[in-house]
Design a protein around this motif. Structure first.
Motif, PDB file in Angstrom:
ATOM      1  N   TYR A  38    -129.461  36.974  70.228  1.00 31.94           N
ATOM      2  CA  TYR A  38    -130.564  36.309  69.535  1.00 31.94           C
ATOM      3  C   TYR A  38    -130.037  35.891  68.163  1.00 31.94           C
ATOM      4  O   TYR A  38    -129.550  36.720  67.411  1.00 31.94           O
ATOM      5  N   GLN A  40    -131.949  33.811  65.807  1.00 28.99           N
ATOM      6  CA  GLN A  40    -133.012  33.749  64.804  1.00 28.99           C
ATOM      7  C   GLN A  40    -134.283  34.324  65.376  1.00 28.99           C
ATOM      8  O   GLN A  40    -134.529  34.182  66.576  1.00 28.99           O
ATOM      9  N   GLN A  45    -142.103  36.702  66.052  1.00 25.67           N
ATOM     10  CA  GLN A  45    -141.326  37.828  65.527  1.00 25.67           C
ATOM     11  C   GLN A  45    -141.343  37.819  63.995  1.00 25.67           C
ATOM     12  O   GLN A  45    -141.514  38.859  63.360  1.00 25.67           O
ATOM     13  N   GLY A  65    -142.653  34.210  76.837  1.00 30.50           N
ATOM     14  CA  GLY A  65    -141.659  33.206  76.457  1.00 30.50           C
ATOM     15  C   GLY A  65    -141.603  33.000  74.958  1.00 30.50           C
ATOM     16  O   GLY A  65    -140.689  32.383  74.441  1.00 30.50           O
ATOM     17  N   SER A  66    -142.591  33.561  74.229  1.00 30.83           N
ATOM     18  CA  SER A  66    -142.623  33.373  72.779  1.00 30.83           C
ATOM     19  C   SER A  66    -141.745  34.396  72.057  1.00 30.83           C
ATOM     20  O   SER A  66    -141.537  34.300  70.858  1.00 30.83           O
ATOM     21  N   GLY A  67    -141.278  35.388  72.799  1.00 28.30           N
ATOM     22  CA  GLY A  67    -140.517  36.470  72.175  1.00 28.30           C
ATOM     23  C   GLY A  67    -141.428  37.604  71.733  1.00 28.30           C
ATOM     24  O   GLY A  67    -141.095  38.408  70.877  1.00 28.30           O
ATOM     25  N   THR A  69    -142.378  40.348  73.232  1.00 28.24           N
ATOM     26  CA  THR A  69    -141.970  41.726  73.531  1.00 28.24           C
ATOM     27  C   THR A  69    -141.145  42.303  72.388  1.00 28.24           C
ATOM     28  O   THR A  69    -141.421  43.404  71.898  1.00 28.24           O
ATOM     29  N   GLU A 331    -134.564  34.934  81.704  1.00 29.49           N
ATOM     30  CA  GLU A 331    -134.038  34.159  80.602  1.00 29.49           C
ATOM     31  C   GLU A 331    -133.508  32.822  81.104  1.00 29.49           C
ATOM     32  O   GLU A 331    -132.790  32.779  82.090  1.00 29.49           O
TER      33      GLU A 331
HETATM   34  P1  AMP Z   1    -141.068  37.339  75.867  1.00 31.97           P
HETATM   35  O1  AMP Z   1    -141.974  36.323  75.237  1.00 31.97           O
HETATM   36  O2  AMP Z   1    -141.112  38.637  75.185  1.00 31.97           O
HETATM   37  O3  AMP Z   1    -141.342  37.443  77.342  1.00 31.97           O
HETATM   38  O4  AMP Z   1    -139.555  36.836  75.691  1.00 31.97           O
HETATM   39  C1  AMP Z   1    -139.055  35.684  76.291  1.00 31.97           C
HETATM   40  C2  AMP Z   1    -137.542  35.637  76.361  1.00 31.97           C
HETATM   41  O5  AMP Z   1    -136.999  35.293  75.091  1.00 31.97           O
HETATM   42  C3  AMP Z   1    -136.878  36.943  76.744  1.00 31.97           C
HETATM   43  O6  AMP Z   1    -135.955  36.643  77.751  1.00 31.97           O
HETATM   44  C4  AMP Z   1    -136.166  37.421  75.494  1.00 31.97           C
HETATM   45  O7  AMP Z   1    -134.955  38.080  75.816  1.00 31.97           O
HETATM   46  C5  AMP Z   1    -135.904  36.145  74.756  1.00 31.97           C
HETATM   47  N1  AMP Z   1    -135.944  36.287  73.284  1.00 31.97           N
HETATM   48  C6  AMP Z   1    -136.785  37.058  72.576  1.00 31.97           C
HETATM   49  N2  AMP Z   1    -136.553  36.901  71.245  1.00 31.97           N
HETATM   50  C7  AMP Z   1    -135.562  36.004  71.132  1.00 31.97           C
HETATM   51  C8  AMP Z   1    -134.878  35.423  70.002  1.00 31.97           C
HETATM   52  N3  AMP Z   1    -135.206  35.734  68.770  1.00 31.97           N
HETATM   53  N4  AMP Z   1    -133.896  34.537  70.258  1.00 31.97           N
HETATM   54  C9  AMP Z   1    -133.578  34.209  71.537  1.00 31.97           C
HETATM   55  N5  AMP Z   1    -134.173  34.714  72.646  1.00 31.97           N
HETATM   56  C10 AMP Z   1    -135.168  35.602  72.435  1.00 31.97           C
END
Ligand code: AMP
Length: 400
Positions: A38, A40, A45, A65-67, A69, A331
């Protein structure tokens, strides 16, 4: 609320966006973030991590997909590792943070993400993931002596409570992930039973993609003076959509043709019926394309295996129904195919949202036969977008 914008619209000047280092996270977590590649923080986040680190309650509008988690998991791991565990042995199987998810798949994914983010913490925190459809005893055993974090679906958590397998006296934080889906799937009663068991003083974090009226009651009941974060809808320009018209009986052949000629790898195909999934697997396998089905009639272990192999790229095509696919997070999934159309436009949007994530371009392809033209127009209306109909040479139908 922290403003997540990273470009100034008036001047179009790019403002240097904060890095993970500036969010106040501990070194072990930064090492994990770095190892995961990651670069940024995502907008959610940026906004959520400082607020959660401060111990605030939070309500966030954010989609898969927004990150999201990492937005709750990183500060949660940090808080748990920097505050003492007040539970003693005689207090039984105490848990310090509880994360509730609507589906088994989502619970497993959250558990895996937390393990990845926390992998360099010393001492390591104990994380248990519990969900139905598999044996209860191993989960009871895993919870012996308590846990720092438990990720759970509601039904199985209540089973465990009934078996005296978990206690909440020292619970510090509750996270409800995909709260709208939880209510939509009818887990409201179970959720209320769980809430009644928790100590009153705790940190509460609620994440939801949408905010239907029935969620307001839960938000009012649960959250105290929360930080509110509403991240604008994901930029769907990252999803390139194609609509191919084709006769119903030629859809199988067209799908195989597209996969083979485009050399598509990692294709998630949606079908509305379980038997369509099974039938398609056979057709694809016959054409030499490794495929697996993913639907509610399969055992939990068959579903886990299919998802694992698909993620590991040992299976090229996963063919799923909507219900089974909720929360699947892969991913950079490059291709999503609507083999047939879902009844609800919302499900269509949910399906194509499986691609074009985390800044990566993705393609969403719909195969529509004449019977589906009218329905697809409804979906377009909902998306406020009209897409050109395309035909593939050799698979044409008459003019629309
Ligand atoms: P989520 O919205 O938590 O389901 O995360 C979506 C995807 O984004 C997951 O595959 C994470 O591994 C990835 N992800 C989360 N944070 C970042 C970040 N800051 N940069 C790149 N990928 C990320």
């Amino acid at each position: 609320m922290t403003e997540p914008l990273i470009t100034s619209p008036e001047t179009s000047v790019t403002i240097a966006s904060p890095t993970f280092n500036e969010l106040g996270l501990q070194t072990s977590l930064l090492t994990a973030i770095n190892a995961l590649g990651y670069q940024q923080p995502t907008p959610i986040q940026l906004a959520a991590i400082p607020a959660i680190l401060q111990g605030r309650d939070l309500v966030a509008g954010a989609e898969t997909g927004s990150g999201k988690t990492a937005a709750f998991a990183l500060p949660l791991l940090q808080r748990l590792s920097t505050t003492p565990n007040t539970a003693t042995r005689s207090m039984g199987n105490q848990v310090r943070a509880l994360i509730i998810a609507p589906t088994r798949e989502l619970a497993v994914q959250i558990g895996e993400a937390i393990a990845a983010y926390g992998q360099y913490q010393q001492p390591a925190l104990k994380v248990c993931t519990v969900f139905g459809g598999v044996g209860l005893n191993p989960q009871l055993l895993a919870l012996r002596g308590g846990a720092d974090i438990v990720v759970a679906t509601t039904g199985r958590l209540l089973d465990i409570v009934q078996h005296n397998g978990i206690k909440f006296d020292v619970l510090e934080t509750l996270v409800l992930d995909e709260a709208d889906k939880m209510l939509g799937l009818g887990f409201s009663d179970e959720l209320n039973q769980i809430l009644a068991l928790l100590p009153k003083k705790r940190q509460n974090l609620l994440f939801s993609a949408t905010f239907p009226p029935e969620l307001s009651f839960l938000i009012a009941k649960l959250l105290k003076n929360p930080v509110e974060i509403n991240i604008a809808k994901r930029d769907d320009s990252l999803i390139e959509q194609h609509v191919y018209t084709v006769e119903a009986e030629r859809k199988n052949a067209l799908l195989i043709h597209l996969i083979q000629t485009g050399d598509w790898q990692q294709v998630l195909v949606f079908a509305s019926a379980k038997n369509t999934c099974n039938r398609l697997v056979l057709k694809l396998e016959k054409a030499g394309i490794q495929a697996a089905a993913f639907h509610g009639d399969l055992s939990q272990s068959a579903r886990n295996n299919a998802l694992r192999d698909f993620k590991a790229r040992q299976i090229r095509v996963l063919i799923a129904t909507d219900v089974a696919s909720r929360g699947i997070d892969i991913e950079q999934l490059p291709y999503v195919v609507n083999f047939d159309l879902p009844r609800s436009p919302n499900d269509y949007i949910h399906r194509i949202g499986r691609t074009g994530r985390a800044g990566q371009q993705g393609q969403a392809i719909a195969l529509i036969c004449p019977d589906e033209y009218a329905h697809f127009q409804l979906i377009e209306k909902r998306m406020k977008k009209r897409l050109p109909r395309e035909q593939v040479v050799g698979f044409e139908v008459g003019e629309i």
